[in-house]
Design a protein around this motif. Structure first.
Motif, PDB file in Angstrom:
ATOM      1  N   LEU A   1       0.833  -1.199   0.000  1.00 59.05           N
ATOM      2  CA  LEU A   1       0.000   0.000   0.000  1.00 59.05           C
ATOM      3  C   LEU A   1       0.883   1.271   0.000  1.00 59.05           C
ATOM      4  O   LEU A   1       0.569   2.221  -0.703  1.00 59.05           O
ATOM      5  N   MET A   2       1.935   1.280   0.775  1.00 61.82           N
ATOM      6  CA  MET A   2       2.827   2.434   0.813  1.00 61.82           C
ATOM      7  C   MET A   2       3.542   2.613  -0.530  1.00 61.82           C
ATOM      8  O   MET A   2       3.782   3.733  -0.962  1.00 61.82           O
ATOM      9  N   PHE A   3       3.855   1.475  -1.173  1.00 66.82           N
ATOM     10  CA  PHE A   3       4.518   1.542  -2.462  1.00 66.82           C
ATOM     11  C   PHE A   3       3.607   2.180  -3.510  1.00 66.82           C
ATOM     12  O   PHE A   3       4.037   3.010  -4.305  1.00 66.82           O
ATOM     13  N   VAL A   4       2.331   1.809  -3.526  1.00 65.56           N
ATOM     14  CA  VAL A   4       1.360   2.381  -4.465  1.00 65.56           C
ATOM     15  C   VAL A   4       1.199   3.875  -4.185  1.00 65.56           C
ATOM     16  O   VAL A   4       1.125   4.683  -5.108  1.00 65.56           O
ATOM     17  N   LEU A   5       1.139   4.255  -2.931  1.00 62.32           N
ATOM     18  CA  LEU A   5       1.026   5.660  -2.563  1.00 62.32           C
ATOM     19  C   LEU A   5       2.278   6.419  -3.016  1.00 62.32           C
ATOM     20  O   LEU A   5       2.186   7.525  -3.556  1.00 62.32           O
ATOM     21  N   TYR A   6       3.451   5.847  -2.822  1.00 63.93           N
ATOM     22  CA  TYR A   6       4.713   6.461  -3.243  1.00 63.93           C
ATOM     23  C   TYR A   6       4.730   6.661  -4.762  1.00 63.93           C
ATOM     24  O   TYR A   6       5.100   7.726  -5.255  1.00 63.93           O
ATOM     25  N   ILE A   7       4.348   5.629  -5.519  1.00 64.70           N
ATOM     26  CA  ILE A   7       4.314   5.719  -6.985  1.00 64.70           C
ATOM     27  C   ILE A   7       3.310   6.786  -7.421  1.00 64.70           C
ATOM     28  O   ILE A   7       3.585   7.585  -8.317  1.00 64.70           O
ATOM     29  N   SER A   8       2.148   6.828  -6.781  1.00 66.91           N
ATOM     30  CA  SER A   8       1.102   7.809  -7.138  1.00 66.91           C
ATOM     31  C   SER A   8       1.588   9.240  -6.907  1.00 66.91           C
ATOM     32  O   SER A   8       1.404  10.114  -7.754  1.00 66.91           O
ATOM     33  N   VAL A   9       2.220   9.485  -5.763  1.00 65.52           N
ATOM     34  CA  VAL A   9       2.723  10.819  -5.455  1.00 65.52           C
ATOM     35  C   VAL A   9       3.846  11.201  -6.424  1.00 65.52           C
ATOM     36  O   VAL A   9       3.918  12.329  -6.911  1.00 65.52           O
ATOM     37  N   THR A  10       4.728  10.255  -6.737  1.00 68.43           N
ATOM     38  CA  THR A  10       5.825  10.506  -7.661  1.00 68.43           C
ATOM     39  C   THR A  10       5.303  10.827  -9.060  1.00 68.43           C
ATOM     40  O   THR A  10       5.762  11.774  -9.710  1.00 68.43           O
ATOM     41  N   VAL A  11       4.360  10.056  -9.544  1.00 61.55           N
ATOM     42  CA  VAL A  11       3.778  10.304 -10.867  1.00 61.55           C
ATOM     43  C   VAL A  11       3.067  11.655 -10.879  1.00 61.55           C
ATOM     44  O   VAL A  11       3.200  12.432 -11.833  1.00 61.55           O
ATOM     45  N   PHE A  12       2.329  11.948  -9.807  1.00 61.81           N
ATOM     46  CA  PHE A  12       1.645  13.237  -9.721  1.00 61.81           C
ATOM     47  C   PHE A  12       2.660  14.387  -9.750  1.00 61.81           C
ATOM     48  O   PHE A  12       2.461  15.395 -10.429  1.00 61.81           O
ATOM     49  N   ALA A  13       3.763  14.257  -9.031  1.00 63.76           N
ATOM     50  CA  ALA A  13       4.790  15.295  -9.003  1.00 63.76           C
ATOM     51  C   ALA A  13       5.418  15.462 -10.391  1.00 63.76           C
ATOM     52  O   ALA A  13       5.656  16.588 -10.844  1.00 63.76           O
ATOM     53  N   MET A  14       5.698  14.370 -11.083  1.00 62.46           N
ATOM     54  CA  MET A  14       6.285  14.456 -12.423  1.00 62.46           C
ATOM     55  C   MET A  14       5.317  15.119 -13.394  1.00 62.46           C
ATOM     56  O   MET A  14       5.716  15.952 -14.222  1.00 62.46           O
ATOM     57  N   LEU A  15       4.050  14.765 -13.320  1.00 59.23           N
ATOM     58  CA  LEU A  15       3.056  15.395 -14.198  1.00 59.23           C
ATOM     59  C   LEU A  15       2.930  16.891 -13.896  1.00 59.23           C
ATOM     60  O   LEU A  15       2.753  17.702 -14.809  1.00 59.23           O
ATOM     61  N   ASN A  16       3.047  17.231 -12.623  1.00 57.68           N
ATOM     62  CA  ASN A  16       2.983  18.636 -12.231  1.00 57.68           C
ATOM     63  C   ASN A  16       4.173  19.411 -12.811  1.00 57.68           C
ATOM     64  O   ASN A  16       4.011  20.529 -13.305  1.00 57.68           O
ATOM     65  N   VAL A  17       5.357  18.832 -12.781  1.00 56.60           N
ATOM     66  CA  VAL A  17       6.540  19.478 -13.346  1.00 56.60           C
ATOM     67  C   VAL A  17       6.388  19.627 -14.860  1.00 56.60           C
ATOM     68  O   VAL A  17       6.690  20.678 -15.435  1.00 56.60           O
ATOM     69  N   ILE A  18       5.922  18.593 -15.529  1.00 58.49           N
ATOM     70  CA  ILE A  18       5.734  18.639 -16.982  1.00 58.49           C
ATOM     71  C   ILE A  18       4.703  19.698 -17.351  1.00 58.49           C
ATOM     72  O   ILE A  18       4.899  20.482 -18.285  1.00 58.49           O
ATOM     73  N   THR A  19       3.604  19.750 -16.614  1.00 60.09           N
ATOM     74  CA  THR A  19       2.574  20.762 -16.873  1.00 60.09           C
ATOM     75  C   THR A  19       3.141  22.164 -16.654  1.00 60.09           C
ATOM     76  O   THR A  19       2.890  23.077 -17.438  1.00 60.09           O
ATOM     77  N   GLY A  20       3.922  22.339 -15.598  1.00 60.13           N
ATOM     78  CA  GLY A  20       4.543  23.631 -15.334  1.00 60.13           C
ATOM     79  C   GLY A  20       5.485  24.042 -16.454  1.00 60.13           C
ATOM     80  O   GLY A  20       5.531  25.208 -16.843  1.00 60.13           O
ATOM     81  N   PHE A  21       6.235  23.078 -16.990  1.00 57.34           N
ATOM     82  CA  PHE A  21       7.142  23.362 -18.101  1.00 57.34           C
ATOM     83  C   PHE A  21       6.367  23.849 -19.325  1.00 57.34           C
ATOM     84  O   PHE A  21       6.737  24.846 -19.944  1.00 57.34           O
ATOM     85  N   PHE A  22       5.287  23.183 -19.669  1.00 57.13           N
ATOM     86  CA  PHE A  22       4.493  23.589 -20.830  1.00 57.13           C
ATOM     87  C   PHE A  22       3.823  24.945 -20.604  1.00 57.13           C
ATOM     88  O   PHE A  22       3.768  25.773 -21.518  1.00 57.13           O
TER      89      PHE A  22
END
Length: 104
Positions: A1-22
């Motif tokens: 469960l912690m691993f899924v939460l970690y992956i979700s937060v990481t993916v969300f952070a990466m998408l946020n950075v990509i959106t900010g770049f665009f």
């Protein structure tokens, strides 16, 4: 469960950075486009002013038939009364009667 939460937060952070770049790229592109339009308007204005100045110079050289560097009110009135003079002032959105006020 912690691993899924970690992956979700990481993916969300990466998408946020990509959106900010665009978004940042779009903002910079808009700023450059605005600067280009302002520069283009200024250049067109300068070109328009030079063109009108040249037209005025040609008109006054035509009116100065004796080459004295001065024009008479009578000569100016004759120029205003012909179609060429009226067309010139219409191009500048000036009424010929208003143009004659230069001599008053």
């Amino acid at each position: 469960l912690m691993f899924v939460l970690y992956i979700s937060v990481t993916v969300f952070a990466m998408l946020n950075v990509i959106t900010g770049f665009f978004c940042q790229s779009a903002i910079e592109g808009t700023q450059q486009d605005r600067d280009f339009r302002i520069r283009q308007i200024f250049d067109n204005k300068q070109m328009h002013i030079s063109h009108i100045k040249a037209q005025f110079q040609a008109m006054f050289e035509h009116l100065d038939s004796d080459g004295s560097g001065a024009i008479t009110a009578e000569g100016f009135k004759e120029h205003i009364d012909n179609k060429e003079g009226q067309g010139f002032f219409a191009l500048l959105d000036i009424e010929p009667s208003d143009a004659f006020m230069l001599f008053t």
